[in-house]
Design a protein around this motif. Structure first.
Motif, short mmCIF file in Angstrom:
data_model
loop_
_atom_site.label_atom_id
_atom_site.label_comp_id
_atom_site.label_asym_id
_atom_site.label_seq_id
_atom_site.Cartn_x
_atom_site.Cartn_y
_atom_site.Cartn_z
N VAL A 35 0.86 -1.19 0.00
CA VAL A 35 0.00 0.00 0.00
C VAL A 35 0.90 1.24 0.00
N LYS A 36 0.47 2.26 -0.75
CA LYS A 36 1.16 3.54 -0.73
C LYS A 36 0.47 4.49 0.25
N VAL A 37 1.27 5.26 1.00
CA VAL A 37 0.74 6.26 1.92
C VAL A 37 1.49 7.57 1.68
N TRP A 38 0.75 8.64 1.44
CA TRP A 38 1.32 9.96 1.17
C TRP A 38 1.33 10.79 2.45
N VAL A 39 2.34 11.66 2.57
CA VAL A 39 2.43 12.54 3.73
C VAL A 39 3.20 13.80 3.35
N GLN A 40 2.92 14.90 4.05
CA GLN A 40 3.64 16.16 3.84
C GLN A 40 4.09 16.71 5.19
N THR A 41 5.35 17.11 5.28
CA THR A 41 5.90 17.67 6.51
C THR A 41 6.16 19.17 6.33
N ASP A 42 6.40 19.85 7.44
CA ASP A 42 6.61 21.29 7.37
C ASP A 42 8.04 21.68 7.05
N GLU A 43 8.95 20.71 7.07
CA GLU A 43 10.35 20.94 6.71
C GLU A 43 10.96 19.61 6.33
N PRO A 44 12.13 19.62 5.67
CA PRO A 44 12.74 18.36 5.25
C PRO A 44 12.92 17.39 6.41
N ALA A 45 12.64 16.10 6.15
CA ALA A 45 12.70 15.09 7.21
C ALA A 45 12.73 13.71 6.58
N LEU A 46 13.00 12.70 7.41
CA LEU A 46 12.86 11.31 7.02
C LEU A 46 11.54 10.77 7.57
N VAL A 47 10.75 10.17 6.70
CA VAL A 47 9.41 9.70 7.06
C VAL A 47 9.36 8.18 6.90
N GLN A 48 8.79 7.50 7.89
CA GLN A 48 8.58 6.06 7.84
C GLN A 48 7.19 5.71 8.36
N LEU A 49 6.73 4.52 8.01
CA LEU A 49 5.49 3.98 8.56
C LEU A 49 5.83 2.81 9.47
N ARG A 50 5.06 2.68 10.53
CA ARG A 50 5.10 1.50 11.39
C ARG A 50 3.68 0.96 11.43
N TYR A 51 3.48 -0.32 11.09
CA TYR A 51 2.13 -0.82 10.87
C TYR A 51 2.00 -2.27 11.32
N ARG A 52 0.74 -2.65 11.62
CA ARG A 52 0.45 -4.02 12.01
C ARG A 52 -1.02 -4.30 11.75
N ALA A 53 -1.32 -5.58 11.52
CA ALA A 53 -2.69 -5.97 11.19
C ALA A 53 -3.56 -6.09 12.43
N ASP A 54 -3.02 -6.59 13.51
CA ASP A 54 -3.79 -6.80 14.73
C ASP A 54 -3.01 -6.30 15.94
N GLU A 55 -3.75 -5.77 16.89
CA GLU A 55 -3.11 -5.30 18.11
C GLU A 55 -2.41 -6.47 18.79
N GLY A 56 -1.22 -6.24 19.23
CA GLY A 56 -0.44 -7.29 19.86
C GLY A 56 0.59 -7.90 18.95
N GLU A 57 0.38 -7.78 17.62
CA GLU A 57 1.38 -8.29 16.69
C GLU A 57 2.60 -7.37 16.67
N ASP A 58 3.71 -7.90 16.19
CA ASP A 58 4.89 -7.08 16.03
C ASP A 58 4.67 -6.04 14.94
N TRP A 59 5.23 -4.86 15.15
CA TRP A 59 5.13 -3.79 14.16
C TRP A 59 6.08 -4.07 13.00
N LEU A 60 5.63 -3.80 11.77
CA LEU A 60 6.50 -3.77 10.61
C LEU A 60 6.87 -2.31 10.34
N THR A 61 8.02 -2.09 9.76
CA THR A 61 8.47 -0.72 9.51
C THR A 61 8.89 -0.58 8.05
N SER A 62 8.44 0.48 7.41
CA SER A 62 8.77 0.73 6.01
C SER A 62 10.19 1.26 5.86
N GLU A 63 10.66 1.27 4.65
CA GLU A 63 11.90 1.98 4.34
C GLU A 63 11.64 3.48 4.48
N PRO A 64 12.63 4.24 4.95
CA PRO A 64 12.41 5.69 5.10
C PRO A 64 12.38 6.40 3.74
#
Length: 438
Positions: A35-64
């Motif tokens: 899945v693609k997720v778009w975001v905009q910040t107020d100044e240059p930065a590194l952005v990542q997603l941390r996501y999981r399907a069910d509460e209690g599962e380990d988080w997955l992390t996207s490439e920055p």
């Protein structure tokens, strides 16, 4: 003691200057595995997603992904390693700091239903012509935009995704002659508070028309068209652009058993009133791609999405039949000759909504649902020749559409439902898959 104070002041200074989200996050293109997720910040930065399907599962992390000032600090982050048919909760990290969520942050993956069960039922929202006022750049007089509550009404309906049919922002005179002006216009619209819940709460896909491409009625002669393509690409998390391989925003996506063919009616079009050369809106390469893609597709409904109307018979202004009658006739003839089932057009631009139906000899009728405007000014076509309009379907106030696709395999039904700015139903129609067979 002095050292401790200095350290604390340093930490506070870093915290105070940390980048923050100013628009989004916004889920975009969804498949079974990413899945693609778009975001905009107020100044240059590194952005990542941390996501999981069910509460209690380990988080997955996207490439920055890095945001930078040249692209208005926008980024599209790719969530991978996903499983089909799941809802994922997610967090956005900006420079490794989890950002507070103003609205529920979830995205979905599409289910693996093929060879297992009937395609799932779903519904999606659609609309065009979203004008957000900015008085210092607007024309003097009564504001052109209004009824922003419509965006919350769409969010309340909980569509699987929102399909933007063009004129999704409105470039002003101060915008379209510079890339920075175009980025500023998109940033102003996307960051408006009225849009925040809808932007975050559902997936989004978009094509463009003249007002989010360039000046009014603009065409391939627009000198900034490559800059416009860059800006549009920076603000939408669509499938990769240029499906035809020759530029523009042409692309394709599927949702369950339904195909969406997003066309570009600006990047390739000739100047509207040229008297020499080919009269074209889509261009030869895009037409060839469309016929190939339609012919290959096994989708129950094949929604052909375009900024401007296609079937309208009025030979005036920017109507297809007025500007490129030969290309329009070619498309109609080739869809019929190739015996392509299930074709329905979805269009915007006109500042009113209407269902058109073109009956054809010895084959199924073609439908076109025009849905417009969201928040721009509305328009009554009056005595315009629309020989194909379906009685009772014309609506001339601000509105949005909803299409519900239901029913078993090979017997799918698309219910077309029009809503006013408050979310109240004002019109309903129906198109059956079985009635769209050659």
């Amino acid at each position: 003691m002095r050292i401790l104070i200095a350290v604390l002041l340093s930490v506070c200074s870093v915290a105070a200057s940390a980048a923050e989200i100013v628009a989004g996050p916004m889920p975009g293109h969804s498949t079974m595995r990413q899945v693609k997720v778009w975001v905009q910040t107020d100044e240059p930065a590194l952005v990542q997603l941390r996501y999981r399907a069910d509460e209690g599962e380990d988080w997955l992390t996207s490439e920055p992904e890095a945001t930078n000032s040249e692209k208005a600090n926008t980024a599209t982050v790719l969530a991978t390693g996903l499983e089909p048919g799941l809802h994922y909760e997610y967090e956005v990290l900006v420079d490794d700091v989890v950002q507070p969520a103003e609205h529920t942050q979830r995205f979905v993956t599409q289910p693996l239903w093929q060879w297992r069960e009937d395609p799932p039922d779903f519904r999606f929202a659609l609309g065009s012509c979203a004008y957000i006022n900015q008085p210092e750049y607007d024309r003097p007089g009564e504001p052109y935009g209004g009824d922003y509550r419509i965006f919350d009404a769409i969010a309340d309906a909980e569509p699987a995704f929102m399909l933007w049919l063009g004129d999704n922002v409105y470039y002003r005179e101060a915008d379209w002659n510079s890339k920075s002006g175009m980025y500023a216009r998109f940033s102003h619209t996307r960051g408006h508070e009225a849009l925040s819940r809808l932007v975050t709460g559902t997936h989004h896909y978009a094509t463009w028309d003249d007002h989010d491409f360039g000046p009014n009625n603009s065409d391939r002669g627009y000198a900034m068209r490559e800059a416009a393509l860059e800006v549009f690409n920076a603000f939408w998390a669509n499938p990769d652009f240029s499906a035809a391989g020759t530029g523009g925003v042409t692309n394709y996506f599927e949702w369950h058993d339904v195909g969406f063919f997003l066309l570009d009616n600006r990047y390739f079009r000739q100047a509207n009133y040229r008297v020499s050369g080919d009269r074209t809106i889509l261009g030869e390469d895009q037409v060839e791609w469309l016929i190939d893609a339609l012919k290959t597709s096994n989708a129950s409904f094949k929604f052909v999405v375009m900024g401007g109307q296609f079937l309208n018979s009025a030979e005036s202004s920017e109507s297809y039949i007025n500007l490129a009658p030969g290309e329009r006739r070619e498309l109609l003839d080739r869809i019929e000759a190739e015996r392509i089932p299930g074709v329905v057009f979805l269009t915007g631009d006109r500042h009113h909504s209407v269902l058109l139906k073109m009956d054809r000899y010895r084959t199924y009728p073609l439908h076109e649902w025009t849905v417009s405007p969201l928040t721009a000014g509305s328009h009554n076509p009056g005595d315009e020749a629309m020989q194909y309009d379906v009685d009772g379907s014309l609506y001339t106030e601000r509105n949005f559409g909803m299409i519900e696709v239901t029913g078993p395999r090979n017997e799918r039904v698309a219910s077309l439902i029009l809503h006013n700015s408050d979310g109240e139903e004002v019109w309903r129609g129906e198109i059956r898959q079985q009635d769209l067979q050659p």
